[in-house]
Design an enzyme around this catalytic site. Sequence first.
Site, mmCIF file in Angstrom:
data_model
loop_
_atom_site.group_PDB
_atom_site.id
_atom_site.type_symbol
_atom_site.label_atom_id
_atom_site.label_comp_id
_atom_site.label_asym_id
_atom_site.label_seq_id
_atom_site.Cartn_x
_atom_site.Cartn_y
_atom_site.Cartn_z
ATOM 1 N N HIS A 297 1.355 30.916 34.598
ATOM 2 C CA HIS A 297 2.169 31.043 33.376
ATOM 3 C C HIS A 297 3.261 29.978 33.355
ATOM 4 C CE1 HIS A 297 0.328 35.061 33.103
ATOM 5 N NE2 HIS A 297 0.600 34.973 31.809
ATOM 6 N N THR B 261 -0.847 41.277 33.113
ATOM 7 C CA THR B 261 -2.307 41.164 33.008
ATOM 8 C C THR B 261 -2.943 41.157 34.402
ATOM 9 O OG1 THR B 261 -1.984 39.862 31.006
ATOM 10 C CG2 THR B 261 -4.173 39.741 32.020
ATOM 11 N N THR C 18 6.125 43.032 29.572
ATOM 12 C CA THR C 18 5.604 43.336 30.910
ATOM 13 C C THR C 18 6.775 43.472 31.893
ATOM 14 O OG1 THR C 18 5.340 40.954 31.253
ATOM 15 C CG2 THR C 18 3.397 42.184 30.529
ATOM 16 N N LYS D 149 8.750 32.529 32.485
ATOM 17 C CA LYS D 149 8.332 33.921 32.672
ATOM 18 C C LYS D 149 9.207 34.620 33.709
ATOM 19 C CE LYS D 149 4.274 36.836 33.152
ATOM 20 N NZ LYS D 149 4.752 37.721 32.079
ATOM 21 N N ALA E 257 0.271 47.437 26.039
ATOM 22 C CA ALA E 257 -0.828 46.664 26.632
ATOM 23 C C ALA E 257 -0.225 45.476 27.360
ATOM 24 C CB ALA E 257 -1.800 46.178 25.564
ATOM 25 N N SER E 258 -0.710 45.230 28.570
ATOM 26 C CA SER E 258 -0.220 44.059 29.317
ATOM 27 C C SER E 258 -0.693 42.781 28.650
ATOM 28 C CB SER E 258 -0.703 44.108 30.771
ATOM 29 O OG SER E 258 -2.117 44.084 30.811
ATOM 30 N N ASN E 259 -1.743 42.900 27.850
ATOM 31 C CA ASN E 259 -2.254 41.716 27.138
ATOM 32 C C ASN E 259 -2.963 42.188 25.875
ATOM 33 O OD1 ASN E 259 -3.755 39.322 26.395
ATOM 34 N ND2 ASN E 259 -3.185 38.571 28.419
ATOM 35 N N PHE E 260 -2.512 41.685 24.709
ATOM 36 C CA PHE E 260 -3.071 42.151 23.433
ATOM 37 C C PHE E 260 -4.222 41.290 22.933
ATOM 38 C CE2 PHE E 260 0.733 44.722 23.270
ATOM 39 C CZ PHE E 260 0.284 45.861 22.623
HETATM 40 N N1 NAI Z 1 1.220 41.917 26.188
HETATM 41 C C1 NAI Z 1 0.995 40.665 25.776
HETATM 42 O O1 NAI Z 1 -0.045 40.358 25.154
HETATM 43 C C2 NAI Z 1 2.038 39.622 26.029
HETATM 44 C C3 NAI Z 1 3.177 39.986 26.658
HETATM 45 N N2 NAI Z 1 4.209 39.101 26.803
HETATM 46 C C4 NAI Z 1 5.434 39.654 27.344
HETATM 47 O O2 NAI Z 1 6.344 39.827 26.259
HETATM 48 C C5 NAI Z 1 7.684 39.671 26.709
HETATM 49 C C6 NAI Z 1 8.403 38.632 25.836
HETATM 50 O O3 NAI Z 1 7.789 37.383 26.004
HETATM 51 P P1 NAI Z 1 8.390 36.081 25.294
HETATM 52 O O4 NAI Z 1 8.535 36.292 23.834
HETATM 53 O O5 NAI Z 1 7.568 34.960 25.802
HETATM 54 O O6 NAI Z 1 9.844 36.014 25.971
HETATM 55 P P2 NAI Z 1 11.166 35.335 25.378
HETATM 56 O O7 NAI Z 1 12.105 35.236 26.525
HETATM 57 O O8 NAI Z 1 10.831 34.111 24.622
HETATM 58 O O9 NAI Z 1 11.703 36.442 24.348
HETATM 59 C C7 NAI Z 1 12.248 37.660 24.743
HETATM 60 C C8 NAI Z 1 13.357 38.005 23.776
HETATM 61 O O10 NAI Z 1 13.816 39.327 24.046
HETATM 62 C C9 NAI Z 1 15.212 39.332 23.828
HETATM 63 N N3 NAI Z 1 15.868 40.496 24.392
HETATM 64 C C10 NAI Z 1 16.550 40.641 25.565
HETATM 65 N N4 NAI Z 1 17.051 41.882 25.674
HETATM 66 C C11 NAI Z 1 16.697 42.537 24.528
HETATM 67 C C12 NAI Z 1 16.926 43.853 24.045
HETATM 68 N N5 NAI Z 1 17.656 44.747 24.735
HETATM 69 N N6 NAI Z 1 16.388 44.206 22.861
HETATM 70 C C13 NAI Z 1 15.659 43.310 22.137
HETATM 71 N N7 NAI Z 1 15.444 42.043 22.543
HETATM 72 C C14 NAI Z 1 15.945 41.673 23.721
HETATM 73 C C15 NAI Z 1 15.676 37.994 24.415
HETATM 74 O O11 NAI Z 1 16.983 37.655 23.986
HETATM 75 C C16 NAI Z 1 14.591 37.076 23.890
HETATM 76 O O12 NAI Z 1 14.910 36.555 22.616
HETATM 77 C C17 NAI Z 1 7.576 39.318 28.196
HETATM 78 O O13 NAI Z 1 7.723 40.497 28.947
HETATM 79 C C18 NAI Z 1 6.158 38.788 28.340
HETATM 80 O O14 NAI Z 1 5.645 38.957 29.640
HETATM 81 C C19 NAI Z 1 4.111 37.817 26.366
HETATM 82 C C20 NAI Z 1 2.970 37.390 25.767
HETATM 83 C C21 NAI Z 1 1.832 38.253 25.556
HETATM 84 O O1 LIG Z 2 4.944 36.119 29.710
HETATM 85 C C1 LIG Z 2 3.933 35.698 29.117
HETATM 86 O O2 LIG Z 2 3.935 34.630 28.492
HETATM 87 C C2 LIG Z 2 2.715 36.518 29.154
HETATM 88 N N1 LIG Z 2 2.807 37.718 29.644
HETATM 89 C C3 LIG Z 2 1.780 38.688 29.714
HETATM 90 C C4 LIG Z 2 1.542 39.120 31.146
HETATM 91 O O3 LIG Z 2 2.517 39.262 31.903
HETATM 92 O O4 LIG Z 2 0.393 39.360 31.513
HETATM 93 C C5 LIG Z 2 0.552 38.330 28.936
HETATM 94 C C6 LIG Z 2 0.247 36.870 28.834
HETATM 95 O O5 LIG Z 2 -0.442 36.444 29.962
HETATM 96 C C7 LIG Z 2 1.466 36.009 28.550
#
Ligand code: NAI
Ligand SMILES: O=C(O)C1=N[C@H](C(=O)O)C[C@H](O)C1
Length: 233
Positions: A131, A142, A73, A135, A96-99
């Site tokens: 959150h 979402t 996101t 974050k 997807a902002s949330n899967f």
């Molecule tokens: N759409 C959804 O259902 C969900 C979305 N998210 C989103 O997913 C993203 C990641 O969330 P988390 O795993 O909790 O964060 P996190 O911070 O634990 O992991 C992110 C990882 O990406 C790495 N990273 C940084 N630059 C990179 C690059 N150029 N290429 C590849 N990797 C790189 C970081 O070093 C880190 O290991 C956030 O944007 C979050 O908002 C999180 C949960 C659910």
């Molecule tokens: O960063 C997260 O953890 C999450 N990010 C997504 C968002 O920005 O909506 C989805 C979920 O809520 C978890």
Amino acid sequence: MKIALFGYGKMGKMIEQTAIQRNHTIVAKIDVDTKEIDFSNIDVAIDFSQPEAAFDNIKKCIENNVPVISGTTGWGKNYGKAVSFCDEHKGAFIYASNFSLGVNIFFELNEYLANMMNTLDQYTVSIEEIHHTQKLDAPSGTAITLAEGILKNTDYKGWRLDKATSDHIPIVAKRIKDVPGTHSINYQSTVDSLEIKHTAHNREGFALGAVVAAEWIMGKTGVFTMKDVLNLG
Ligand SMILES: NC(=O)C1=CN([C@@H]2O[C@H](COP(=O)(O)OP(=O)(O)OC[C@H]3O[C@@H](n4cnc5c(N)ncnc54)[C@H](O)[C@@H]3O)[C@@H](O)[C@H]2O)C=CC1
Ligand SMILES: O=C(O)C1=N[C@H](C(=O)O)C[C@H](O)C1
């Protein structure tokens, strides 16, 4: 499927577990320090990285004919460019902002409710998201999707973070240790309030949705959403 993970943080690790349980193989774990990527051995990529990284990761996958699922996101300003890039290269892409299944049902419910509430002047709407403290972006992706769902069905002109104006939907973003993701929509009048809320208990639902989307996109060309994957019409 042979899956490459772009971003091996909290979500990358959760997706790895889910993918293995579903008999897939993780062939690459690409993170910030990765120098080279062998795209020839990848069936599908799943990007959960960081706001500044997602757009480049998505373009690299599409350029190399690898279908890509992105849950990162905070990079929404480039979404339109990613769609055009995918169309030009005849690639395959889902953001997807949330899967999670629950949130995708919640998105539908939100739009239906907004449409009903639009005729009732006595109510004002607000969105709250909570959150974990790591974050990077606010409001959450979402919360933005929820605001867009209300905007589509009402006369509001936009949304504002932490600010209430008569024609903008206020979004409040709270950061509390270890909260995986909670979203609520509140309609308030002087006599009552009405609230719908989704609470993620852990990250498993996000990971499952992303792997299901990766399975679904195999062999397809185009830009899709979770509505397509889940057949929500
Ligand atoms: N759409 C959804 O259902 C969900 C979305 N998210 C989103 O997913 C993203 C990641 O969330 P988390 O795993 O909790 O964060 P996190 O911070 O634990 O992991 C992110 C990882 O990406 C790495 N990273 C940084 N630059 C990179 C690059 N150029 N290429 C590849 N990797 C790189 C970081 O070093 C880190 O290991 C956030 O944007 C979050 O908002 C999180 C949960 C659910
Ligand atoms: O960063 C997260 O953890 C999450 N990010 C997504 C968002 O920005 O909506 C989805 C979920 O809520 C978890």
